[in-house]
Enzyme design. Structure first.
Site, PDB file in Angstrom:
ATOM      1  N   ASP A 294      -2.092  10.383  -5.825  1.00 45.67           N
ATOM      2  CA  ASP A 294      -2.644  11.659  -6.319  1.00 45.67           C
ATOM      3  C   ASP A 294      -3.876  11.311  -7.141  1.00 45.67           C
ATOM      4  OD1 ASP A 294      -1.184  10.450  -8.366  1.00 45.67           O
ATOM      5  OD2 ASP A 294      -0.567  12.356  -9.274  1.00 45.67           O
TER       6      ASP A 294
ATOM      7  N   ASP B  65      -4.621   5.740 -10.310  1.00 47.13           N
ATOM      8  CA  ASP B  65      -4.508   5.559  -8.858  1.00 47.13           C
ATOM      9  C   ASP B  65      -5.736   4.830  -8.324  1.00 47.13           C
ATOM     10  OD1 ASP B  65      -2.194   7.722  -7.821  1.00 47.13           O
ATOM     11  OD2 ASP B  65      -3.286   8.367  -9.596  1.00 47.13           O
TER      12      ASP B  65
ATOM     13  N   ASP C 130      -0.090   3.309 -12.656  1.00 46.18           N
ATOM     14  CA  ASP C 130       0.136   3.188 -11.214  1.00 46.18           C
ATOM     15  C   ASP C 130      -0.079   1.778 -10.685  1.00 46.18           C
ATOM     16  OD1 ASP C 130       0.731   5.868 -11.093  1.00 46.18           O
ATOM     17  OD2 ASP C 130      -1.262   6.476 -10.454  1.00 46.18           O
TER      18      ASP C 130
END
Length: 331
Positions: free
Chosen positions: A23, A28, A263
């Site tokens: 996302d 990310d 992440d």
């Protein structure tokens, strides 16, 4: 009962085939860039989910990261724009409204570069074509994965492994009182995935990522590299850095203040089997009700759930090795 597992690893010279489900916010982007810099990794696809920012932004951000890394050859798929049930939530205050620090690029790639197939279908097809070879790394709400297993209940058995950034082990929330963002953003999807994906499953929880944070001095050195990638990362992460250094946010941190690239831990563990030095094997599920606990990951230390499938919850990593991976990502 849970079991502490030290050096739960195996070594291989074979290329690692990954699907990244993202996302794309700032962390990310950092995870994607680590994967792109790893010489032993082949990214078969990147699938996009609602989460840090609305889906169109996620898709644009993913393409933008790939452009900076000169890897627009990697196929990107549009996924789910909202959770299975409940209301959609985003993290605009944390990553910026657009997910990448609100510093737009007028020359960013357009959405016409997206593949026509939808994310869940792409995941199923790629895994079925490469049985036992693909690891799926999920750093977003787990909606795409839940839809995929509903469309094809048997395909998770063909996964080599699943790596998740999400959930928590001590009821310490970062979105609600007891809930971590990715699980709170779609509790039903998280429940389905932890129930029906019976492949080896590794989870980087919120508390683990906090305790694995790096010093801000490392972040300064990391971003000071004289490369286009480092300049891009410095620009998109400025908003988030200001956010996490506020007094309000410092109170939320489990292991004290530091640079927490949430992440990247799940992604780094997927590409380097020696990164995680200690993990805990235990059954888990997700609470779907409750005023304060909806979306909280439940850790079954008493074995009351009688679940055959247990996950590996990451406990400790080799921080020096992790720093090296981060540095290489921006070279």
């Amino acid at each position: 009962m849970s079991t502490l597992v030290k050096d739960h690893t195996f070594l291989t010279d074979k290329m690692k085939k990954l699907i990244l489900d993202v996302d794309t916010g700032v962390d990310d982007a950092q995870a994607i860039m680590i994967a792109l810099a790893a010489p032993n990794v082949e990214i078969l696809a990147i699938t996009c989910s609602h989460g840090n920012t609305p889906l169109d932004n996620v898709c644009k951000n993913t393409l933008r990261v790939l452009k900076v890394c000169n890897r627009l050859d990697i196929p990107v798929y549009r996924g789910c724009s909202g959770p299975l049930l409940g209301r959609t939530c985003h993290a605009g205050d944390f990553h910026g409204k657009d997910g990448l620090g609100d510093v737009p690029d007028p020359d960013a790639p357009g959405l016409e570069l997206l593949q026509k197939k939808r994310a869940a279908e792409a995941i199923i097809k790629i895994v079925n074509q490469n049985p036992g070879e693909v690891s799926l790394v999920a750093t977003a709400p787990l909606t795409n994965l839940a839809v995929a297993v509903q469309l094809n209940p048997s395909f998770p058995k063909k996964l080599k492994a699943l790596y998740i950034m999400g959930g928590n082990t001590e009821s310490r929330g970062n979105t609600t009182v007891c809930g971590e963002f990715n699980f709170v953003a779609d509790p039903e999807a998280a429940y389905i995935v932890l129930d029906r994906y019976t492949c080896p499953t590794h989870i980087a929880t919120w508390e683990f990522s906090c305790r694995s944070s790096l010093p801000w001095s490392f972040c300064d050195t990391w971003l000071a590299q004289d490369t286009d990638k480092a300049r891009f990362m410095e620009k998109i992460s400025l908003h988030t850095r200001k956010m996490v250094q506020t007094e309000r946010y410092k109170k939320e941190l489990v292991g004290g203040p530091g640079f927490n690239s949430c992440d990247t831990y799940a992604l780094a563990a997927a590409i380097d089997d020696t990164l995680v030095t200690e993990s805990e094997e235990v059954a888990v599920t997700v609470e779907l009700e409750g005023t304060h606990a909806r979306g909280m990951m439940v850790v079954d230390y008493m074995d009351l759930l009688k679940k055959k499938h247990k996950v590996f919850i990451m406990k400790k990593i080799d921080k020096e090795k992790f720093k090296q991976m981060m540095m290489k990502a921006l070279k």
